[in-house]
Design a protein around this motif. Structure first.
Motif, PDB file in Angstrom:
ATOM      1  N   ALA A   1       7.402  -1.617   6.724  1.00 24.89           N
ATOM      2  CA  ALA A   1       7.250  -0.206   5.978  1.00 24.89           C
ATOM      3  C   ALA A   1       8.480  -0.052   5.365  1.00 24.89           C
ATOM      4  O   ALA A   1       9.573  -0.447   5.945  1.00 24.89           O
ATOM      5  N   LYS A   2       8.691   0.661   3.948  1.00 22.77           N
ATOM      6  CA  LYS A   2       9.485   0.960   3.293  1.00 22.77           C
ATOM      7  C   LYS A   2       9.455   2.333   2.831  1.00 22.77           C
ATOM      8  O   LYS A   2       8.696   3.210   2.766  1.00 22.77           O
ATOM      9  N   TYR A   3      10.781   2.921   3.006  1.00 17.33           N
ATOM     10  CA  TYR A   3      10.910   4.224   2.352  1.00 17.33           C
ATOM     11  C   TYR A   3      11.772   4.106   1.122  1.00 17.33           C
ATOM     12  O   TYR A   3      12.775   3.711   1.104  1.00 17.33           O
ATOM     13  N   TYR A   4      11.478   5.042   0.096  1.00 13.05           N
ATOM     14  CA  TYR A   4      11.985   4.800  -1.289  1.00 13.05           C
ATOM     15  C   TYR A   4      12.549   6.207  -1.614  1.00 13.05           C
ATOM     16  O   TYR A   4      12.235   7.269  -1.222  1.00 13.05           O
ATOM     17  N   PHE A   5      13.902   6.231  -1.957  1.00 13.93           N
ATOM     18  CA  PHE A   5      14.593   7.568  -2.227  1.00 13.93           C
ATOM     19  C   PHE A   5      14.500   7.649  -3.691  1.00 13.93           C
ATOM     20  O   PHE A   5      14.410   6.599  -4.713  1.00 13.93           O
TER      21      PHE A   5
ATOM     22  N   TYR B   1       0.758  -1.224   0.019  1.00 14.17           N
ATOM     23  CA  TYR B   1       0.225  -0.052  -0.064  1.00 14.17           C
ATOM     24  C   TYR B   1       0.847   1.269  -0.042  1.00 14.17           C
ATOM     25  O   TYR B   1       1.721   1.495   0.961  1.00 14.17           O
ATOM     26  N   LYS B   2       0.820   2.086  -1.038  1.00 19.67           N
ATOM     27  CA  LYS B   2       1.617   3.041  -1.427  1.00 19.67           C
ATOM     28  C   LYS B   2       0.789   4.398  -0.557  1.00 19.67           C
ATOM     29  O   LYS B   2      -0.067   4.785  -0.922  1.00 19.67           O
ATOM     30  N   LEU B   3       1.424   4.754   0.527  1.00 19.86           N
ATOM     31  CA  LEU B   3       1.172   6.067   1.488  1.00 19.86           C
ATOM     32  C   LEU B   3       1.364   7.200   0.600  1.00 19.86           C
ATOM     33  O   LEU B   3       0.444   8.113   0.527  1.00 19.86           O
ATOM     34  N   THR B   4       2.703   7.357   0.050  1.00 20.72           N
ATOM     35  CA  THR B   4       3.049   8.469  -0.680  1.00 20.72           C
ATOM     36  C   THR B   4       4.130   7.891  -1.818  1.00 20.72           C
ATOM     37  O   THR B   4       4.104   6.839  -2.002  1.00 20.72           O
ATOM     38  N   ASP B   5       4.621   9.098  -2.474  1.00 23.30           N
ATOM     39  CA  ASP B   5       5.471   8.556  -3.793  1.00 23.30           C
ATOM     40  C   ASP B   5       6.631   7.836  -2.912  1.00 23.30           C
ATOM     41  O   ASP B   5       7.377   7.286  -3.778  1.00 23.30           O
TER      42      ASP B   5
ATOM     43  N   VAL C   1       6.669   6.200   0.543  1.00 18.94           N
ATOM     44  CA  VAL C   1       6.321   5.755   1.621  1.00 18.94           C
ATOM     45  C   VAL C   1       5.526   4.610   1.183  1.00 18.94           C
ATOM     46  O   VAL C   1       4.333   4.774   0.632  1.00 18.94           O
ATOM     47  N   ALA C   2       5.754   3.212   1.730  1.00 17.85           N
ATOM     48  CA  ALA C   2       4.995   2.004   1.248  1.00 17.85           C
ATOM     49  C   ALA C   2       4.813   1.266   2.527  1.00 17.85           C
ATOM     50  O   ALA C   2       5.651   0.710   3.240  1.00 17.85           O
ATOM     51  N   LEU C   3       3.724   0.606   2.964  1.00 17.09           N
ATOM     52  CA  LEU C   3       3.372  -0.350   3.842  1.00 17.09           C
ATOM     53  C   LEU C   3       3.358  -1.834   3.232  1.00 17.09           C
ATOM     54  O   LEU C   3       2.779  -1.979   1.944  1.00 17.09           O
TER      55      LEU C   3
END
Length: 246
Positions: free
Chosen positions: A242-246, A203-207, A209-211
């Motif tokens: 949760a993941k953060y994409y750079f 689930y993409k919270l923002t461009d 951040v994803a759960l």
């Protein structure tokens, strides 16, 4: 078990990545029951790494290198540092706890991925080998984009294990049978297989951040489930992170 969760994690990350040119870093927690007699349910942190740098990639804990890749087919070489089904003898129930420890093994392998062209189904084939034997896997999965934020990935797979692999992790030596009052026989485990069903969600919270969440079940053949140190040959697993994409 930990190895099965990490394998599912790698598939989940590969299938639900937000963008191939981004670097994803995160953490999750996995929970799974244990195939060995009396061993407790395990909960542990998991790295959520999704790194692509040219042909080099890291998915979960698997490190690989693409030797060929186009829009339909990809082939890669990889290293899995946590292959196998490690357990400490002390973790088993009384009467089984004087067995030798089983250790993880670094495994080196080849992975082939392809789009089947049939209703969006994709397939993956892997073959890997380590100090204590070999494992092969064939999987089918499909990516469902529910909307612009939610992605679901159901999958099914079959794994095969060489006799050396199965016997190391699930066999019982004559010494182990003699030294454990609840083990009544030596057991030589032959080549085996397992079947698994999994469901992953992203689930993409923002461009950036994803759960993630996933659940699955793995059933082993009688060569594993008949072992005197195995509970029932079925593993259930669940995880989230949760993941953060750079």
């Amino acid at each position: 078990m930990k190895k099965t969760l990490f394998a599912l994690l790698a598939l989940t990350i590969s299938a639900t990545t937000l963008a191939a040119d981004k670097f994803g870093v995160g953490v999750g927690i996995g929970i799974t029951d244990n195939v060995y007699k009396g061993a407790d349910t395990e909960a542990f942190p998991m790295p959520l790494l999704d790194i692509n740098y040219g042909d080099l990639y890291v998915k979960g804990i698997t490190v690989g290198y693409n030797v060929y890749k186009d829009d339909v087919f990809a082939a890669s070489l990889f290293v899995n540092p946590l292959g196998g089904f490690a357990v400490d003898g002390d973790d088993l129930a009384k009467g089984y706890d004087n067995i030798d420890d089983r250790d993880f093994q670094a495994m080196f392998g080849l992975r082939l991925d392809a789009k089947t062209g049939f209703y969006g189904i994709r397939t993956g084939l892997t073959a890997e080998v380590g100090e204590h034997g070999a494992e092969g896997k064939a999987s089918l999965f499909k990516i469902y984009s529910v909307n612009d934020k939610l992605t679901l990935v159901p999958s099914v797979h079959v794994k095969g294990y060489s006799g050396d692999y199965t016997d190391y992790y699930f066999g019982v030596t004559s010494d182990e049978a003699r030294n454990n009052k609840k083990i009544d026989r030596e057991y030589k485990a032959d080549a085996a297989y397992s079947i698994g069903f999994n469901l992953a969600a992203d689930y993409k919270l923002t461009d950036n951040v994803a759960l993630m969440a996933f659940l699955g079940v793995e059933r082993f053949s009688s060569e594993v489930s008949d072992s005197p140190i195995v509970e029932d040959g079925v593993i259930y697993l669940v995880g989230a992170g949760a993941k953060y994409y750079f």
